[in-house]
Write a protein that holds these residues in place. Structure first.
Motif: not given
Length: 337
Positions: A44-58, A66-77
């Motif tokens: 889930k991509l959540l808005d930090a101001s009010d918690g609303r769901l902006r997007a989801s990645y399945r 549904q699988i929840a990942p054990h690790s997450m990382a953004f690439n450099s950009t």
């Protein structure tokens, strides 16, 4: 000091991890968001101001679960999201929610090289080369490249435990640090040379299954970590004896699971807490039957033991300055009641 959270976003399951958007600041609402990995839910991509769901990645397995990942990382950009789970890494275009591209890391018939087990930690090199490190609970640590799929660029040796965190030095991108469960050391490698053995070892008590994270300052000159005894250790990475802490002090009365340095100010946040089982609470009780004869041996069954916590608190530490080797100036404590 007791305090209530400013915002509380309830989730339907256990939370495996969270990750801030790299440029998140409250002044820019478009970037003020974070990711949450919740068991049996899409990322889930959540808005930090009010918690609303902006997007989801399945992430869906072969049984449509549904699988929840054990690790997450953004690439450099910050244009792509990498999620690690059992024998694979799922890659998403952050601008296109839904399903992503799966990179299988386990060995195959075509290639014996691979990465077995749960991908428990991911980190991207800050030099925008596309290089990233991936560690597993099977004690493997390797380097991949964004354009090479599952081809291993380099392996890093010397790890003897399930890897819980990996991180690049922000100012020396050729230096990689990692730590693992049931380990008293944080290891460091120089990927320009031989990586079969670590170049540096930073000692701190950590013989526990709990994750004990570490952090680096923005200058790549200080490494800070907590330990299982409630102490915080600060290492000066530019000193000749960098493997010895330049500062070590008692911060909590329990294991320190997380430490995080402020990106711009001389401040440190520490979080403590772990589960303890009191052996004195576990006894036995008779399972007797009044109608049974006196010469029958009765079995006993153990009484269930419940975990207790000693110190579940968050503390904010301020320091005089970086030049003062992070001498503690003051701290603010927030305890969980």
């Amino acid at each position: 000091m007791a305090a209530a959270p400013v915002r509380n976003f309830a989730q339907p399951g256990n939370i495996l991890g969270t990750l801030w958007y790299p440029t998140a600041v409250p002044e820019d609402p478009s970037t003020f968001c974070f990711l949450a990995s919740v068991r049996e839910c899409p990322v889930k991509l959540l808005d930090a101001s009010d918690g609303r769901l902006r997007a989801s990645y399945r992430i869906v397995d072969h049984r449509e679960r549904q699988i929840a990942p054990h690790s997450m990382a953004f690439n450099s950009t910050a244009s792509r999201l990498y999620c690690g789970f059992q024998d694979a890494i799922e890659v998403f275009d952050i601008n296109y929610p839904g399903e992503g591209e799966r990179i299988f890391t386990s060995p195959s018939k075509k290639s014996r090289s691979g990465l077995k087990g749960i991908v428990s930690s991911l980190a991207f090199c800050p030099d925008y080369s596309g290089l990233y490190a991936a560690g597993t609970f099977s004690s493997s640590l390797v380097l991949f490249a964004e354009n090479s799929q599952a081809e291993i660029i380099q392996s890093l040796g010397g790890v003897h435990g399930p890897i819980t965190q990996v991180k690049f030095n922000p100012m020396q991108p050729h230096i990689v640090y990692a730590t693992s469960r049931q380990s008293n050391t944080i290891l460091g490698w120089d990927i320009r040379g031989d990586t079969s053995i670590p170049l540096k070892k930073f000692e701190r008590p950590g013989l526990t299954n709990q994750r004990l994270s570490f952090d680096l300052d923005m200058y790549g000159s200080a490494l800070v970590t907590g330990d299982q005894d409630g102490f915080i250790s600060c290492f000066d990475l530019y000193a000749e004896d960098s493997e010895k802490p330049s500062l070590r002090y008692k911060a909590h009365n329990d294991a320190i699971a997380a430490t995080a340095l402020h990106p711009f100010k001389p401040a440190l946040l520490s979080v403590s807490g772990s589960r303890h089982f009191n052996d004195n609470l576990s006894g036995t009780e008779d399972a007797s039957d009044s109608s049974a004869s006196s010469d029958v041996a009765f079995r006993t069954r153990p009484r269930r033991s419940f975990p207790v916590s000693r110190d579940t608190s968050i503390k904010l530490w301020t320091f005089a300055s970086r030049e003062a080797n992070y001498q503690v100036e003051s701290h603010l404590s927030i305890e969980n009641e």
